[in-house]
Design a protein around this motif. Structure first.
Motif, short mmCIF file in Angstrom:
data_model
loop_
_atom_site.label_atom_id
_atom_site.label_comp_id
_atom_site.label_asym_id
_atom_site.label_seq_id
_atom_site.Cartn_x
_atom_site.Cartn_y
_atom_site.Cartn_z
N VAL A 114 -16.06 -19.65 -9.37
CA VAL A 114 -16.32 -18.75 -10.49
C VAL A 114 -15.60 -17.42 -10.24
O VAL A 114 -15.71 -16.85 -9.15
CB VAL A 114 -17.83 -18.55 -10.71
CG1 VAL A 114 -18.08 -17.51 -11.80
CG2 VAL A 114 -18.50 -19.87 -11.08
N SER A 115 -14.86 -16.98 -11.23
CA SER A 115 -14.05 -15.76 -11.11
C SER A 115 -14.91 -14.49 -11.22
O SER A 115 -15.87 -14.46 -12.00
CB SER A 115 -12.98 -15.76 -12.20
OG SER A 115 -12.60 -14.44 -12.52
N PRO A 116 -14.55 -13.44 -10.50
CA PRO A 116 -15.25 -12.15 -10.63
C PRO A 116 -15.28 -11.67 -12.08
O PRO A 116 -16.24 -11.03 -12.50
CB PRO A 116 -14.41 -11.19 -9.78
CG PRO A 116 -13.64 -12.05 -8.85
CD PRO A 116 -13.48 -13.38 -9.50
N VAL A 117 -14.23 -12.00 -12.84
CA VAL A 117 -14.15 -11.56 -14.23
C VAL A 117 -15.25 -12.20 -15.08
O VAL A 117 -15.76 -11.59 -16.03
CB VAL A 117 -12.75 -11.87 -14.82
CG1 VAL A 117 -12.68 -11.51 -16.30
CG2 VAL A 117 -11.68 -11.15 -14.03
N GLN A 118 -15.64 -13.42 -14.73
CA GLN A 118 -16.74 -14.07 -15.45
C GLN A 118 -18.04 -13.29 -15.26
O GLN A 118 -18.84 -13.18 -16.18
CB GLN A 118 -16.92 -15.52 -14.97
CG GLN A 118 -15.81 -16.45 -15.44
CD GLN A 118 -15.89 -17.81 -14.77
OE1 GLN A 118 -15.19 -18.09 -13.80
NE2 GLN A 118 -16.76 -18.68 -15.26
#
Ligand code: C2E
Ligand code: CA
Ligand code: CA
Ligand code: CA
Length: 274
Positions: A114-118
């Motif tokens: 899971v990306s930090p941006v999510q």
């Protein structure tokens, strides 16, 4: 000076034009990929050090473009993050990974990146909950892998979300451990269920001082009472080394490259458990 600036601009224009055009094309293709579902997941096994059995598969995103062919995440995740497309893509990854894992033996987990941006631009716990409920997967069989940069900014928002994910019964893993700016301080801020040592350490294990770091990461996990994965294992020698140092799980091309879900059964005899 004005003259200079202009001739300079003229010199760079064609190259910048080209880059900008390419980016816009890729962005349009990425939007199409979201709309027409052109993503697939490949799965790579994680092996338990003691039993040498598969204990999990990591879901790794692939994009199949009709013209460009198979595109790897390093080429499009940054663009997906910049454009916000990472949210619908990430939601799909969670749902699809859980749906696949539900078909495997119940002692095998699935790991999702899971990306930090999510976290920064959306709400991950809701997406995780939806994936669990729609698939019926036991929450403890899902691992969320996040990189250290997720905790870079000091906001409590991401930390709150990580705690909510844990309250769902889902495991949270610190990926690429050792590459961040203050790796150890992140361990104080959140009780991760597992540390995944970045593969650069294994790749450079013969360089002076690196073995000491590898040993310390294994020991750190042991002292914290959590699991440790050594990733990027390509040779028997590397496998023997990280096993000796105490890593509880091993992952890398030596045990299997990422494969489409349909090929896991044949490659890893998952059927024998059914
Ligand atoms: P990562 O999470 O650190 O994943 C490990 C990467 O190392 C994968 O590359 C994997 O194919 C590769 N790898 C595995 N074993 C070996 C080995 O023995 N040697 C070497 N040299 N490499 C190995 P991949 O699939 O190209 O993914 C690259 C990165 O893209 C991932 O790094 C992850 O940060 C990101 N990514 C992949 N899938 C997703 C996704 O669904 N969502 C998000 N947000 N990011 C993803
Ligand atoms: Ca990962
Ligand atoms: Ca990693
Ligand atoms: Ca990485």
């Amino acid at each position: 000076a004005k003259q200079d600036g202009r001739s300079c601009a003229r010199f760079f224009e064609p190259e910048m034009d080209r880059q900008l055009r390419e980016r816009r094309q890729l962005e349009q293709k990425l939007r199409d990929a979201v709309q027409f579902q052109r993503f697939t997941l490949h799965f790579q096994p994680l092996i338990k050090s003691d039993s040498r059995q598969v204990c999990a598969f990591e879901a790794l995103l692939r994009w199949q473009d009709p013209e460009l062919g198979l595109i790897l995440p390093d080429r499009f995740i940054p663009l997906a993050e910049e454009t916000g497309l990472i949210r619908p893509i990430g939601d799909w990854v969670l749902i699809e990974a859980c749906r696949q894992a539900q078909l495997w033996p119940s002692d095998i987990r699935v790991a999702v990146n899971v990306s930090p941006v999510q976290f920064r631009t959306g709400r991950v716990p809701e997406s995780v909950a939806r994936a669990i409920y729609s698939s019926g997967l036991e929450p403890s069989r899902l691992e969320i892998e996040i990189t250290e940069s997720v905790l870079l900014s000091d906001d409590s928002n991401t930390l709150d979300q990580l705690n909510e994910i844990k309250e769902l019964g889902v495991r949270v893993v610190l990926d690429d451990f050792g590459t961040g700016y203050s790796s150890l301080s992140y361990l104080r801020r959140f009780a991760f269920d597992k540390l995944k040592m970045d593969k650069s350490f294994v790749q450079e294990i013969h360089e002076s001082g690196v073995l000491a770091i590898v040993r310390t990461v294994a020991k750190l996990g042991e002292c914290l009472g959590i699991e440790t994965t050594a990733e990027g294992i390509e040779t028997e020698e590397q496998a023997r080394c990280v096993r000796e140092e105490g890593f509880t799980q091993i992952q890398g091309y030596l045990y299997g490259k990422p494969l489409p879900a349909e090929e896991l059964d044949t490659a890893f005899q998952l059927g024998q458990y059914h």
